[in-house]
Motif scaffolding. Structure first.
Motif, short mmCIF file in Angstrom:
data_model
loop_
_atom_site.label_atom_id
_atom_site.label_comp_id
_atom_site.label_asym_id
_atom_site.label_seq_id
_atom_site.Cartn_x
_atom_site.Cartn_y
_atom_site.Cartn_z
N LEU A 85 0.81 -1.22 0.00
CA LEU A 85 0.00 0.00 0.00
C LEU A 85 0.84 1.27 0.00
N GLY A 86 2.16 1.13 0.08
CA GLY A 86 3.03 2.30 0.10
C GLY A 86 2.91 3.10 1.38
N MET A 87 2.65 2.37 2.49
CA MET A 87 2.51 3.04 3.78
C MET A 87 3.88 3.40 4.34
N ILE A 88 3.91 4.41 5.19
CA ILE A 88 5.16 4.75 5.85
C ILE A 88 5.45 3.71 6.93
N SER A 89 6.71 3.50 7.22
CA SER A 89 7.07 2.51 8.22
C SER A 89 7.19 3.18 9.59
N ILE A 90 7.28 2.36 10.62
CA ILE A 90 7.42 2.84 11.98
C ILE A 90 8.86 3.29 12.18
N ASP A 91 9.05 4.48 12.72
CA ASP A 91 10.38 5.01 12.99
C ASP A 91 10.98 4.21 14.15
N GLN A 92 12.07 3.53 13.88
CA GLN A 92 12.71 2.69 14.90
C GLN A 92 13.31 3.50 16.04
N ARG A 93 13.46 4.82 15.85
CA ARG A 93 14.00 5.68 16.91
C ARG A 93 12.91 6.19 17.86
N LYS A 94 11.66 5.87 17.58
CA LYS A 94 10.55 6.40 18.38
C LYS A 94 10.69 6.09 19.88
N PRO A 95 11.00 4.85 20.29
CA PRO A 95 11.13 4.59 21.73
C PRO A 95 12.23 5.44 22.38
N ARG A 96 13.32 5.65 21.70
CA ARG A 96 14.41 6.46 22.25
C ARG A 96 13.98 7.93 22.37
N ARG A 97 13.29 8.44 21.36
CA ARG A 97 12.80 9.82 21.41
C ARG A 97 11.77 10.00 22.52
N LEU A 98 10.92 9.01 22.70
CA LEU A 98 9.91 9.05 23.74
C LEU A 98 10.56 9.07 25.13
N ALA A 99 11.57 8.20 25.33
CA ALA A 99 12.27 8.17 26.61
C ALA A 99 12.95 9.52 26.89
N GLU A 100 13.49 10.14 25.88
CA GLU A 100 14.14 11.44 26.07
C GLU A 100 13.10 12.52 26.39
N ALA A 101 11.99 12.52 25.69
CA ALA A 101 10.95 13.54 25.92
C ALA A 101 10.37 13.44 27.33
N TYR A 102 10.29 12.22 27.86
CA TYR A 102 9.71 12.01 29.19
C TYR A 102 10.77 11.55 30.19
N ARG A 103 11.97 12.08 30.08
CA ARG A 103 13.08 11.69 30.95
C ARG A 103 12.84 12.04 32.41
N HIS A 104 11.95 12.98 32.71
CA HIS A 104 11.65 13.34 34.09
C HIS A 104 10.56 12.44 34.69
N TYR A 105 10.22 11.40 33.98
CA TYR A 105 9.21 10.45 34.44
C TYR A 105 9.88 9.10 34.64
N ALA A 106 9.35 8.31 35.57
CA ALA A 106 9.78 6.92 35.72
C ALA A 106 8.91 6.08 34.80
N GLN A 107 9.53 5.23 34.03
CA GLN A 107 8.79 4.40 33.07
C GLN A 107 8.64 2.99 33.61
N SER A 108 7.45 2.46 33.47
CA SER A 108 7.22 1.06 33.86
C SER A 108 7.65 0.17 32.69
N ASP A 109 7.51 -1.11 32.88
CA ASP A 109 7.81 -2.04 31.80
C ASP A 109 6.90 -1.80 30.60
N VAL A 110 7.38 -2.19 29.45
CA VAL A 110 6.58 -2.09 28.23
C VAL A 110 5.71 -3.34 28.14
N ILE A 111 4.44 -3.13 27.87
CA ILE A 111 3.51 -4.24 27.67
C ILE A 111 3.29 -4.35 26.16
N ALA A 112 3.62 -5.50 25.61
CA ALA A 112 3.42 -5.74 24.18
C ALA A 112 2.07 -6.40 23.96
N VAL A 113 1.33 -5.88 22.99
CA VAL A 113 0.04 -6.44 22.62
C VAL A 113 0.11 -6.75 21.13
#
Length: 129
Positions: free
Chosen positions: A41-69
């Motif tokens: 379908l010519g869809m865009i792919s998921i940016d593999q850097r997204k988790p790293r960018r998210l962790a940086e944006a919310y660095r003042h927060y404690a992150q729980s484990d990731v739940i995969a669904v």
């Protein structure tokens, strides 16, 4: 509580509205999300850097484990059109091209739903205010 499901996030705005003892819950697409549709379908792919960018944006927060669904969907052509047009790929392909590409797929088609659920809590609530 703040909930973000596949949406853009603004860390400063989240901190402004989230209570000091509140939780931010984010649902992100995983690397395999709708992977069967990316090429045909010519869809865009998921940016593999997204988790790293998210962790940086919310660095003042404690992150729980990731739940995969992960699960499979079997959308027909109409459901597939709705599924694709609600995401960012809709802005990268014309409706006519998308319709033609969807018609070339079987109906229904099996696709993977792959989500990552993350919860964040303030490490120091005074940082956000």
């Amino acid at each position: 509580m703040v909930l973000s499901i596949f949406g853009p996030r603004n860390a400063a705005e989240t901190s402004r509205i989230l209570a000091p003892d509140g939780t931010l819950i984010i649902a992100l697409p995983g690397g395999a999300h709708l992977r069967e549709l990316t090429r045909p379908l010519g869809m865009i792919s998921i940016d593999q850097r997204k988790p790293r960018r998210l962790a940086e944006a919310y660095r003042h927060y404690a992150q729980s484990d990731v739940i995969a669904v992960n699960y499979h969907l079997n959308p027909d052509h109409a459901e597939l059109t709705a599924l694709v047009t609600m995401g960012p790929s809709a802005h990268h392909i014309t409706p006519q091209d998308l319709a033609a590409r969807i018609r070339a797929l079987p109906s229904p088609v099996t696709v993977t739903a792959d989500l990552q659920i993350r919860a964040f809590r303030h490490r120091n609530p005074r940082i956000s205010r």
